[in-house]
Design a protein around this motif. Structure first.
Motif, PDB file in Angstrom:
ATOM      1  N   UNK A 250     152.262  40.400  69.799  1.00 50.52           N
ATOM      2  CA  UNK A 250     151.641  40.072  71.068  1.00 50.52           C
ATOM      3  C   UNK A 250     151.491  38.571  71.279  1.00 50.52           C
ATOM      4  N   UNK A 251     151.675  37.781  70.220  1.00 50.54           N
ATOM      5  CA  UNK A 251     151.427  36.338  70.320  1.00 50.54           C
ATOM      6  C   UNK A 251     152.688  35.486  70.333  1.00 50.54           C
ATOM      7  N   UNK A 252     153.801  35.995  69.817  1.00 46.24           N
ATOM      8  CA  UNK A 252     154.961  35.138  69.594  1.00 46.24           C
ATOM      9  C   UNK A 252     155.898  35.032  70.788  1.00 46.24           C
ATOM     10  N   UNK A 253     156.011  36.104  71.579  1.00 41.73           N
ATOM     11  CA  UNK A 253     156.903  36.088  72.729  1.00 41.73           C
ATOM     12  C   UNK A 253     158.377  36.175  72.373  1.00 41.73           C
ATOM     13  N   UNK A 254     158.698  36.586  71.165  1.00 45.34           N
ATOM     14  CA  UNK A 254     160.094  36.631  70.729  1.00 45.34           C
ATOM     15  C   UNK A 254     160.519  38.000  70.214  1.00 45.34           C
ATOM     16  N   UNK A 255     159.645  38.990  70.217  1.00 46.22           N
ATOM     17  CA  UNK A 255     159.962  40.313  69.679  1.00 46.22           C
ATOM     18  C   UNK A 255     160.574  40.192  68.286  1.00 46.22           C
ATOM     19  N   UNK A 256     159.869  39.559  67.340  1.00 45.05           N
ATOM     20  CA  UNK A 256     160.487  39.228  66.048  1.00 45.05           C
ATOM     21  C   UNK A 256     160.734  40.436  65.162  1.00 45.05           C
ATOM     22  N   UNK A 257     161.643  40.246  64.239  1.00 47.18           N
ATOM     23  CA  UNK A 257     161.819  41.175  63.128  1.00 47.18           C
ATOM     24  C   UNK A 257     160.801  40.830  62.047  1.00 47.18           C
ATOM     25  N   UNK A 258     160.512  41.802  61.171  1.00 48.80           N
ATOM     26  CA  UNK A 258     159.547  41.594  60.095  1.00 48.80           C
ATOM     27  C   UNK A 258     160.152  42.016  58.762  1.00 48.80           C
ATOM     28  N   UNK A 259     159.756  41.305  57.718  1.00 46.81           N
ATOM     29  CA  UNK A 259     160.025  41.723  56.345  1.00 46.81           C
ATOM     30  C   UNK A 259     158.694  41.827  55.624  1.00 46.81           C
ATOM     31  N   UNK A 260     158.375  43.014  55.145  1.00 43.83           N
ATOM     32  CA  UNK A 260     157.212  43.198  54.267  1.00 43.83           C
ATOM     33  C   UNK A 260     157.697  43.021  52.842  1.00 43.83           C
ATOM     34  N   UNK A 261     157.157  42.046  52.176  1.00 43.88           N
ATOM     35  CA  UNK A 261     157.599  41.620  50.839  1.00 43.88           C
ATOM     36  C   UNK A 261     156.749  42.343  49.797  1.00 43.88           C
ATOM     37  N   UNK A 290     157.355  51.712  64.840  1.00 44.36           N
ATOM     38  CA  UNK A 290     158.132  52.132  66.011  1.00 44.36           C
ATOM     39  C   UNK A 290     158.290  50.982  67.007  1.00 44.36           C
ATOM     40  N   UNK A 291     158.061  49.760  66.554  1.00 44.85           N
ATOM     41  CA  UNK A 291     158.115  48.622  67.466  1.00 44.85           C
ATOM     42  C   UNK A 291     159.438  47.902  67.500  1.00 44.85           C
ATOM     43  N   UNK A 292     160.456  48.485  66.883  1.00 45.69           N
ATOM     44  CA  UNK A 292     161.759  47.835  66.819  1.00 45.69           C
ATOM     45  C   UNK A 292     162.712  48.319  67.888  1.00 45.69           C
ATOM     46  N   UNK A 293     164.005  48.077  67.715  1.00 42.95           N
ATOM     47  CA  UNK A 293     165.007  48.440  68.721  1.00 42.95           C
ATOM     48  C   UNK A 293     164.994  49.932  69.040  1.00 42.95           C
ATOM     49  N   UNK A 294     164.869  50.243  70.317  1.00 38.57           N
ATOM     50  CA  UNK A 294     164.905  51.633  70.748  1.00 38.57           C
ATOM     51  C   UNK A 294     163.790  52.492  70.218  1.00 38.57           C
ATOM     52  N   UNK A 295     162.666  51.894  69.855  1.00 36.60           N
ATOM     53  CA  UNK A 295     161.549  52.647  69.305  1.00 36.60           C
ATOM     54  C   UNK A 295     161.669  52.931  67.825  1.00 36.60           C
TER      55      UNK A 295
END
Length: 345
Positions: A250-261, A290-295
């Motif tokens: 909600x803060x970045x404005x870039x719809x980022x990908x995430x890696x949980x390490x 479910x926040x990635x591409x196409x849900x």
């Protein structure tokens, strides 16, 4: 929060009125299709790196900050940065150090000077309060431009490759570029030794606003190991990471990908809670998102434990120091190489 920024470019005089005179080992493996889709935003930004920056942001604890490494540039985050820029070069944009906080836990931290350390402000929850002109910070850099992230109205002087900041003001850190202002690969390290997932959740108002200027395409979350060590439940850690992910989205404005390490079990104390619950929680965050591409999921799980044993059971290769918690230079490079193979297209 005022959250002001001073930006200086080599060879020019900007609106601030400040004159500037500054001048992987082994082949990487391609991501599997199951890993690639959650990383789509990052892969698309990386493909566009010749025309706009592909940006990585890291939120983590001591391993991300570089505790255990013998000097600047030897933690896993700067080595990963080097790996990425070597694997995906951009002409004219070798890349600067990008973000260096105003203070750090490692004794070799490249910012010198005095002031009051703050644990509740800034990217990575680190800042320094300078009471007046008698207190200052000095940072030496190489590159084409520098930013000073700060609140208040400190005095900022750039002389060649040296930045000196005098109070009064709250100094968050320094951002340096070397041709990568508008292209290439940028990495913003928000690691802070001793921090837990709860620290970043409870103080989101301190770091999340900075995402609007960082604009990350990939966010690496190296959090949870300290939760485990102090007795925070895996369920609470999972809730915290989910909150952090939502805050970033909600803060970045870039719809980022995430890696949980997910780190291996570290330390020698066998009385600490069951570690498998934490590895399960990290895995669940990626699987259930479910926040990635196409849900589908926009979170990938990086399982470092699948690539190396727990250091308390086998540290034959010297990946961890004597405390069996913090990575050595070799361990940091090992992790950076593994991360490169995981996040590359």
């Amino acid at each position: 929060m005022t959250n002001r920024r001073t930006f200086m470019r080599a060879g020019g005089l900007l609106a601030t009125g400040v004159a500037v005179t500054a001048a992987a080992s082994g082949p990487a493996r391609a991501s599997s299709p199951a890993t690639a889709l959650p990383l789509l935003t990052w892969h698309a930004a990386l493909a566009n790196r010749r025309y706009a920056p592909a940006v990585v942001a890291v939120l983590g604890s001591s391993s991300s900050e570089g505790v255990g490494a013998s000097g600047p540039g030897r933690g896993y985050v700067p080595v990963l940065t080097e790996n990425l820029r070597t694997a995906f070069p951009v002409a004219g944009a070798p890349g600067g150090a990008n973000y260096v906080a105003a203070w750090g836990t490692p004794r070799w931290w490249p910012v010198t000077g005095g002031g009051t350390r703050v644990n509740t402000a800034g990217w990575g929850l680190k800042a320094v309060d300078l009471a007046g002109p008698e207190e200052s910070l000095t940072y030496r850099f190489s590159g084409t431009s520098v930013q000073v992230w700060h609140d208040g109205a400190p005095e900022i002087v750039v002389d060649g490759g040296t930045v000196v900041v005098r109070g009064p003001g709250r100094i968050h850190g320094f951002v340096t570029f070397d041709g990568d202002e508008e292209k290439g690969i940028q990495v913003f390290n928000g690691g802070h030794g001793g921090r837990t997932s709860g620290d970043f959740t409870e103080r989101a108002a301190a770091w999340a606003p900075r995402l609007r200027s960082i604009r990350p395409h990939l966010v690496i979350l190296q959090l949870g190991i300290n939760d485990w060590r102090i007795g925070v439940s895996a369920a609470e850690m999972k809730r915290n990471l989910l909150t952090i992910i939502e805050t970033v989205r909600t803060s970045s404005g870039t719809d980022p990908s995430f890696v949980v390490y997910g780190t291996p079990r570290v330390g020698a104390d066998r009385r600490i809670q069951d570690y498998t619950r934490f590895t399960e929680a990290w895995r669940e965050i990626a699987a259930e998102d479910t926040g990635g591409p196409g849900g589908a999921s926009g979170v990938a799980y990086f399982d470092l434990a699948a690539r190396q044993p727990s250091p308390s059971s086998d540290n034959t290769h010297g990946l961890y120091g004597d405390d069996l918690v913090h990575m050595t230079d070799r361990g940091a490079a090992f992790t950076a190489d593994a991360l490169l193979s995981f996040i590359r297209p």
